[in-house]
Scaffold this motif. Structure first.
Motif, PDB file in Angstrom:
ATOM      1  N   GLY A  74       0.895  -1.265   0.156  1.00 19.49           N
ATOM      2  CA  GLY A  74      -0.022  -0.007   0.036  1.00 19.49           C
ATOM      3  C   GLY A  74       0.833   1.237   0.030  1.00 19.49           C
ATOM      4  O   GLY A  74       1.955   1.323  -0.301  1.00 19.49           O
ATOM      5  N   GLY A  75       0.267   2.214   0.647  1.00 17.63           N
ATOM      6  CA  GLY A  75       1.071   3.706   0.374  1.00 17.63           C
ATOM      7  C   GLY A  75       0.311   4.733   0.822  1.00 17.63           C
ATOM      8  O   GLY A  75      -1.133   4.493   1.007  1.00 17.63           O
ATOM      9  N   CYS A  76       0.650   5.671   1.156  1.00 18.68           N
ATOM     10  CA  CYS A  76      -0.059   6.721   2.078  1.00 18.68           C
ATOM     11  C   CYS A  76      -0.165   8.137   1.177  1.00 18.68           C
ATOM     12  O   CYS A  76      -0.142   9.250   1.571  1.00 18.68           O
ATOM     13  CB  CYS A  76       0.113   7.138   3.439  1.00 18.68           C
ATOM     14  N   GLY A  77       0.126   7.807  -0.311  1.00 18.80           N
ATOM     15  CA  GLY A  77       0.050   8.950  -1.272  1.00 18.80           C
ATOM     16  C   GLY A  77       1.209   9.877  -1.112  1.00 18.80           C
ATOM     17  O   GLY A  77       2.275   9.726  -0.640  1.00 18.80           O
ATOM     18  N   PRO A  78       1.308  10.967  -1.903  1.00 19.80           N
ATOM     19  CA  PRO A  78       0.077  11.642  -2.828  1.00 19.80           C
ATOM     20  C   PRO A  78       0.259  10.562  -4.284  1.00 19.80           C
ATOM     21  O   PRO A  78      -0.676  10.983  -4.990  1.00 19.80           O
ATOM     22  CB  PRO A  78       0.405  12.879  -3.043  1.00 19.80           C
ATOM     23  N   GLY A  82      -0.970   4.304  -3.575  1.00 22.61           N
ATOM     24  CA  GLY A  82      -1.514   3.949  -2.380  1.00 22.61           C
ATOM     25  C   GLY A  82      -3.104   3.383  -2.107  1.00 22.61           C
ATOM     26  O   GLY A  82      -3.547   3.164  -1.081  1.00 22.61           O
ATOM     27  N   TYR A  83      -3.793   3.794  -3.407  1.00 26.64           N
ATOM     28  CA  TYR A  83      -5.145   3.366  -3.269  1.00 26.64           C
ATOM     29  C   TYR A  83      -5.269   2.533  -4.283  1.00 26.64           C
ATOM     30  O   TYR A  83      -6.605   1.828  -4.525  1.00 26.64           O
ATOM     31  CB  TYR A  83      -5.981   4.870  -3.709  1.00 26.64           C
ATOM     32  N   GLU A 105       0.799  -2.172   4.237  1.00 30.78           N
ATOM     33  CA  GLU A 105       1.053  -0.445   4.217  1.00 30.78           C
ATOM     34  C   GLU A 105       2.283  -0.149   4.813  1.00 30.78           C
ATOM     35  O   GLU A 105       2.885  -0.899   5.776  1.00 30.78           O
ATOM     36  CB  GLU A 105       0.061   0.265   4.956  1.00 30.78           C
ATOM     37  N   GLU A 108       3.815   3.347   9.669  1.00 34.04           N
ATOM     38  CA  GLU A 108       3.776   4.806   9.863  1.00 34.04           C
ATOM     39  C   GLU A 108       4.800   5.080  11.059  1.00 34.04           C
ATOM     40  O   GLU A 108       5.309   6.160  11.079  1.00 34.04           O
ATOM     41  CB  GLU A 108       2.525   5.446   9.935  1.00 34.04           C
ATOM     42  N   ARG A 109       4.202   4.508  12.075  1.00 34.76           N
ATOM     43  CA  ARG A 109       5.023   4.875  13.303  1.00 34.76           C
ATOM     44  C   ARG A 109       6.191   3.740  13.561  1.00 34.76           C
ATOM     45  O   ARG A 109       7.497   3.929  13.898  1.00 34.76           O
ATOM     46  CB  ARG A 109       4.473   4.889  14.483  1.00 34.76           C
ATOM     47  N   PHE A 277       9.630  16.612  -1.823  1.00 34.97           N
ATOM     48  CA  PHE A 277       9.183  15.465  -2.359  1.00 34.97           C
ATOM     49  C   PHE A 277       7.697  15.453  -2.941  1.00 34.97           C
ATOM     50  O   PHE A 277       7.048  16.167  -2.758  1.00 34.97           O
ATOM     51  CB  PHE A 277       9.158  14.302  -1.319  1.00 34.97           C
TER      52      PHE A 277
ATOM     53  N   TYR B  69      -2.591  14.786   1.212  1.00 37.01           N
ATOM     54  CA  TYR B  69      -1.964  15.770   0.456  1.00 37.01           C
ATOM     55  C   TYR B  69      -2.819  16.552  -0.562  1.00 37.01           C
ATOM     56  O   TYR B  69      -4.264  15.964  -0.887  1.00 37.01           O
ATOM     57  CB  TYR B  69      -0.967  14.831  -0.491  1.00 37.01           C
ATOM     58  N   LYS B 219     -10.577   2.613   2.634  1.00 36.26           N
ATOM     59  CA  LYS B 219      -9.612   3.276   2.973  1.00 36.26           C
ATOM     60  C   LYS B 219      -9.524   4.834   3.049  1.00 36.26           C
ATOM     61  O   LYS B 219      -9.878   5.343   1.944  1.00 36.26           O
ATOM     62  CB  LYS B 219      -8.089   2.863   2.251  1.00 36.26           C
ATOM     63  N   PHE B 222      -6.178   9.916   0.429  1.00 33.66           N
ATOM     64  CA  PHE B 222      -5.261  10.941   0.926  1.00 33.66           C
ATOM     65  C   PHE B 222      -4.929  12.062   0.257  1.00 33.66           C
ATOM     66  O   PHE B 222      -4.244  13.059   0.203  1.00 33.66           O
ATOM     67  CB  PHE B 222      -3.767  10.266   1.132  1.00 33.66           C
ATOM     68  N   TRP B 223      -6.156  12.369  -0.640  1.00 35.80           N
ATOM     69  CA  TRP B 223      -6.173  13.451  -1.375  1.00 35.80           C
ATOM     70  C   TRP B 223      -7.234  14.569  -0.749  1.00 35.80           C
ATOM     71  O   TRP B 223      -8.442  13.968  -0.942  1.00 35.80           O
ATOM     72  CB  TRP B 223      -6.297  13.422  -3.086  1.00 35.80           C
ATOM     73  N   MET B 258      -8.992   7.935 -10.051  1.00 37.42           N
ATOM     74  CA  MET B 258      -9.421   6.804  -9.153  1.00 37.42           C
ATOM     75  C   MET B 258     -10.773   7.016  -8.390  1.00 37.42           C
ATOM     76  O   MET B 258     -11.634   6.359  -8.083  1.00 37.42           O
ATOM     77  CB  MET B 258      -8.113   6.926  -7.965  1.00 37.42           C
TER      78      MET B 258
END
Lengths: 366, 309
Positions: A74-78, A82-83, A105, A108-109, A277, B69, B219, B222-223, B258
């Protein structure tokens, strides 16, 4: 539980090893092919990037072979990646494929978040065994990367055309076959012997080309029409900005293994061209470009899937790097309409240009 | 809001002219082919400002909400712009609320430093600008479109426009910079209104409703803008008065590919008439108008059918 996962270059070798080590049954989708892409294009969103479409095709092909669980990163964007898993799952459900989805994913921590997810796949096997399995998979990834790097060196110098690729395939096969750590160590040695056994012309003049861009199209030979092989055949020694083991170390282990090239170095080099980034590997692309230019490479090839957002940002900025360091950059955008012949022609022209430039430079120095 | 902020600090504010074909053409000339229409437009606007101002305020919009983001191209915009020649210096402070909502004052101070030494002055100016922003948001929730709300804020109009005659409501879902730029969207809102449709958009909903609706996804998106679009779309899909939905996307927009898919799936499942319009610099106005007309006809037939006429 019959687990499957998407293809990305030689990723399947280490993932398969990891699952087998844990005694989990794996259904390996057939290598990405025209059919995979056609399936993905048919059911995926029109403007999604190509990796999503190929993933989707992989899953459907694996499902046809009896897989019932998908393991995916997974991933947390942008970046869109991630989706991916969620969209793909919704599409599969809509098509009537009932598959369980486990998304790994990036923690994160704490790395424990990742371990909990792995637990869901592995059931009651001991933690020690799980950690051993991950180590085993990672060692395989390292071995595979080593072989790839060796192949990059040998390909432009081989005496008999095609001998490097034969050795490469045989070496990979050896790594893939190893079922224990000891066997892997022995096979790794043997594989390197095979690679070193290829007859080469050490004195041949070769060009050095850095390949940068988006990770999926970098690693998956189907997605980039075997770009490295094509360049190798044209007499260019290539290096890639991302290798699988480096990526795993950076993103899943949070840099736990030392001594590997890390993304931090690449991102640092991106200043002042790209000061922040931008998701995906946009900043790494710009940073690697600077690094390759400093290392005296003759040219750069950027490759990414059509509509990839981070790489478009990088593409907009690369002309600045190209101008400052006087290094030609060729941008290749891949999607389901990319034709191989057109690509080869462009590569040939690019390599010609680099050769001419190199000759000119050498003449000038003399 | 930013206008108030800089004016409070004693700067003269010049805003780029409304989008035109000329501005877009300037952008097309300097941006790479692959970026989306709104970014090409942004390039054009920035080039339009060059030569007329001493600084260009182009903040790097990293994140405007926790753990969210905007989009990669927004992140890279100042760096893409910096490559162009002949531009005045950029004020490209990072607006990054990814970790903490309170991180906003840092970049504000950084930008304000160019004009005054006094932190207090910056703070007061910022507070004043927030007040204007709040008033603007309040006007939006009364059902005004952003351009109308701005006109009222700047005392250009005294009273809201007379309500149009409409017989159906259509939800218009898309990025605000596409929908409300009347050149980019080919005046879509006005056009729909003149065809007798009341237009509702994401900006008319309170943020809480939108977030609540969007949270039913497996989920979190994140946008921020994608989440807003999804939340608003899901809200309007379930609202009784809304009889059709139009999704406006820019060609090659990553998040739209998406979120559009998610919205379309849901709309199909609920049987809501759904039209997807993709915009880029080649989109023809006549084609868009025809599609809108056909879509509204279809929505009306469907409405009549369910009413049993």
């Amino acid at each position: 539980m019959r687990v499957t996962f998407p293809h990305m270059g030689n990723l399947h070798i280490s993932l398969k090893a990891m699952f087998h080590y844990l005694g989990v049954e794996v259904v390996l989708p057939p290598p990405s092919s025209k059919r995979t892409l056609t399936i993905g294009v048919k059911y995926g969103p029109e403007f999604a990037c190509m990796p999503l479409k190929l993933n989707l095709g992989n899953f459907i092909e694996a499902c046809e072979m009896g897989a019932d669980t998908i393991v995916m990163a997974g991933g947390c964007g942008p970046c869109r990646f991630g989706y991916y898993a969620q969209i793909e799952h919704a599409i599969l459900k809509g098509l009537g494929y009932d598959m369980q989805l486990i998304v790994l994913e990036p923690p994160e921590r704490h790395i424990s978040e990742l371990l909990v997810k792995i637990r869901r796949i592995t059931g009651n096997r001991s933690w020690w065994r799980v950690i051993q399995a991950i180590r085993f998979g990672f060692q395989k990834a390292r071995a595979v990367d080593e072989i790839e790097m060796a192949a990059f060196k040998i390909r432009p110098r081989e005496l008999r055309a095609g001998s490097a690729d034969e050795a490469y395939n045989r070496a990979l096969e050896l790594i893939d076959r190893a079922s224990s750590m000891d066997e892997l160590l022995a096979n790794r040695k043997k594989a390197m012997e095979i690679m070193n056994g290829v007859a080469v012309d050490q004195n041949r003049r070769v060009l050095r080309v850095g390949i940068i861009g988006e990770i999926y199209t970098l690693l998956e030979p189907f997605a980039n029409h075997a770009l490295e092989r094509q360049l190798g055949r044209l007499g260019a020694e290539v290096d890639r900005s991302i290798y699988l083991s480096e990526w795993v170390n950076d993103h899943l282990f949070l840099g736990l293994v030392k001594g590997l090239r890390s993304r931090k170095a690449a991102c640092g080099a991106a200043f002042p061209y790209l000061r922040h980034f931008v998701g995906g590997h946009g900043q790494e692309t710009v940073g690697s470009a600077v690094n390759y230019a400093r290392a005296g490479y003759d040219g750069l090839v950027q490759v990414f899937p059509f509509t990839c957002m981070p790489e478009i940002v990088a593409e907009s900025i690369l002309p600045g790097v190209s101008g400052d360091f006087n290094i030609p950059v060729l941008t290749l955008i891949m999607d389901e309409h990319t034709g191989e012949a057109g690509l080869v022609t462009r590569l040939e022209a690019f390599v010609d240009l680099l050769e001419r430039k190199k000759e000119f430079k050498e003449a000038f120095v003399q | 809001m930013w206008r108030t902020f800089f004016e409070e600090l004693g700067a003269k504010v010049v805003i780029s002219s409304p989008s035109t074909k000329g501005i877009l053409n300037k952008g097309l000339k300097h941006a790479v082919d692959e970026v989306c229409l709104p970014i090409k437009m942004a390039f054009g606007h920035i080039i339009d400002l060059a030569g007329r101002v001493d600084y260009i305020f182009l903040p790097r919009m990293v994140s405007v909400a926790r753990r969210e983001y905007i989009c990669p191209k927004f992140l890279g915009l100042p760096d893409m712009i910096r490559r162009l020649d002949g531009l005045p210096p950029l004020i490209d402070v990072n607006i990054d609320l990814y970790r903490n909502k309170k991180d906003i004052f840092g970049p504000v101070k950084e930008a304000g430093r160019l004009f005054t030494e006094s932190s207090v002055k910056i703070f007061l100016a910022f507070r004043r600008s927030l007040k204007v922003q709040k008033e603007y948001l309040r006007l939006l929730q009364l059902g005004l479109m952003p351009a109308e709300a701005l006109a009222i804020l700047e005392d250009r109009v005294k009273e809201p426009p007379p309500p149009c005659r409409d017989d159906l409501t259509v939800a218009l879902i898309g990025h605000p910079y596409n929908l409300y730029d009347s050149y980019v969207s080919m005046n879509m809102i006005e056009r729909l209104r003149s065809m007798g449709a009341k237009v509702v958009t994401a900006e008319l909903l309170p943020e809480k409703t939108v977030r609540e609706k969007a949270s039913c996804l497996p989920k979190k998106l994140f946008w921020t803008l994608g989440q807003k679009m999804i939340g608003a779309a899901f809200h309007y899909l379930e609202e009784a008065g809304v009889s059709g939905m139009i999704h406006v996307a820019a060609f090659g927009c990553g998040p739209d590919s998406m979120t559009g898919e998610l919205i379309e799936r849901r709309a199909r499942g609920l049987g809501m008439p759904f039209l997807n319009i993709t915009l880029d610099e080649h989109t023809g106005e006549a084609g868009v108008v025809t599609r809108l007309e056909a879509f509204l006809d279809m929505v009306r037939w469907k409405k009549a059918e369910t009413a049993g006429i």
